[in-house]
Design an enzyme around this catalytic site. Structure first.
Site, PDB file in Angstrom:
ATOM      1  N   ASP A 281      -5.943   1.107 -26.159  1.00  0.00           N
ATOM      2  CA  ASP A 281      -6.635   1.204 -24.764  1.00  0.00           C
ATOM      3  C   ASP A 281      -6.618   2.611 -24.150  1.00  0.00           C
ATOM      4  OD1 ASP A 281      -6.557  -1.608 -24.751  1.00  0.00           O
ATOM      5  OD2 ASP A 281      -4.771  -1.742 -23.581  1.00  0.00           O
TER       6      ASP A 281
ATOM      7  N   ARG B 148       0.045  -8.944 -21.180  1.00  0.00           N
ATOM      8  CA  ARG B 148      -0.893  -8.554 -22.450  1.00  0.00           C
ATOM      9  C   ARG B 148      -0.125  -7.775 -23.109  1.00  0.00           C
ATOM     10  NH1 ARG B 148      -3.266  -4.116 -22.497  1.00  0.00           N
ATOM     11  NH2 ARG B 148      -5.123  -4.688 -23.709  1.00  0.00           N
TER      12      ARG B 148
ATOM     13  N   GLU C  55       1.214  -7.178   8.075  1.00  0.00           N
ATOM     14  CA  GLU C  55       1.215  -5.703   8.316  1.00  0.00           C
ATOM     15  C   GLU C  55       2.425  -4.800   7.409  1.00  0.00           C
ATOM     16  OE1 GLU C  55      -1.508  -4.751  10.024  1.00  0.00           O
ATOM     17  OE2 GLU C  55      -1.279  -2.677  10.308  1.00  0.00           O
TER      18      GLU C  55
ATOM     19  N   PRO D 150       0.793  -1.119   0.016  1.00  0.00           N
ATOM     20  CA  PRO D 150      -0.014  -0.028   0.017  1.00  0.00           C
ATOM     21  C   PRO D 150       0.823   1.415   0.051  1.00  0.00           C
ATOM     22  CG  PRO D 150      -0.808  -1.539   1.682  1.00  0.00           C
ATOM     23  CD  PRO D 150       0.380  -2.139   1.121  1.00  0.00           C
TER      24      PRO D 150
END
Ligand code: 9D3
Length: 238
Positions: A175, A160, A122, A95
């Protein structure tokens, strides 16, 4: 040249026996069958040198959760890297990482070997992060149970982009987030329609039925700009 992924995790089962469910179908499965990519999941626990094969412990200073210990992860990285002579690019899913964007995906798709570190804890002991010096990547501002699904998302996005991975060789250029308007701006995709021409009383924009390809291209570009303005104005900022 085959791109090799190594995933270091305490839940290698998430990556399946053959392939994780998310990478076992569609484009990633075809890319793997074609030899464009291979992946190997390694259990960090196998490198724990303490007697209960512990990979985490309580945080110094107290607080909730467990912290990934330095030794098992460090030894796992060294062993996995030594198993193949190609140098790795180390990536930590966390994160605290930089939010993943398409330019990084495309850069990583040019590397021979990617080492992904994913965890259910954590956090890592900061000292092993410092020694490993990985690229730290986040998927965005929401909380996952662990880094493994994030690793699979990153793998899917990279696979991809490998030359030959898509049936339609140019479709990845068009895209969202790769598409460019004439001014070089990044744009969201336009709306799409297919048969039937009327569904639940709803028609299809007349211009798409006109057969005028110039007019259709101009309409699509206008829709792309309109949607981007409405939904993702941040993409239009310099
Ligand atoms: C309050 C501290 N939490 C941070 C938000 C602890 C924490 C929660 C969840 C620590 C790790 C995790 C597991 N998540 C990931 O490993 C992760 C992740 C994510 O949760 N969101 C977006 N991208 C990513 S990449 C790895």
């Amino acid at each position: 040249m085959t791109l090799r992924f190594d995933i270091l995790t305490t839940f290698p089962e998430m990556f399946g026996l053959e392939a994780p469910a998310a990478l076992g179908l569609s484009i990633p499965a075809r890319a793997r069958a074609a030899g464009l990519v291979e992946w190997h999941a390694t259990n960090i626990r196998d490198f724990a040198e303490n007697k209960h094969s512990k990979t985490d412990d309580r945080p110094f200073g107290g607080g909730p959760g467990m912290v990934m210990m330095c030794q098992p992860l460090w030894d796992a990285v060294r062993a996995v890297e030594a198993s193949d002579p190609r140098p790795t690019t180390r990536i930590l899913l966390t994160p605290q990482g930089a939010p993943l964007k398409q330019p990084l995906v495309e850069e990583l798709a040019t590397r021979p070997r990617l080492l992904l570190i994913a965890g259910h804890y954590e956090g890592l002991d900061e000292r092993v992060i410092e020694k490993l010096d990985p690229i730290e990547v986040s998927l965005g501002d929401y909380v996952l149970s662990g880094g493994e699904l994030a690793a699979m998302v990153l793998m899917d996005a990279i696979i991809r982009k490998l030359p030959g991975a898509l049936g339609h060789e140019d479709s990845s250029e068009e895209d969202s987030f790769s598409a460019r308007g004439p001014g070089g701006e990044r744009l969201l995709d336009c709306p799409h329609y297919t048969k039937p021409r009327e569904w639940m009383g709803m028609g299809v924009p007349e211009v798409l039925l006109s057969g005028d390809h110039g007019k259709i291209a101009r309409w699509r570009l206008e829709q792309m700009r309109e949607r981007t303005r409405a939904r993702r104005p941040d993409l239009l900022e310099p």
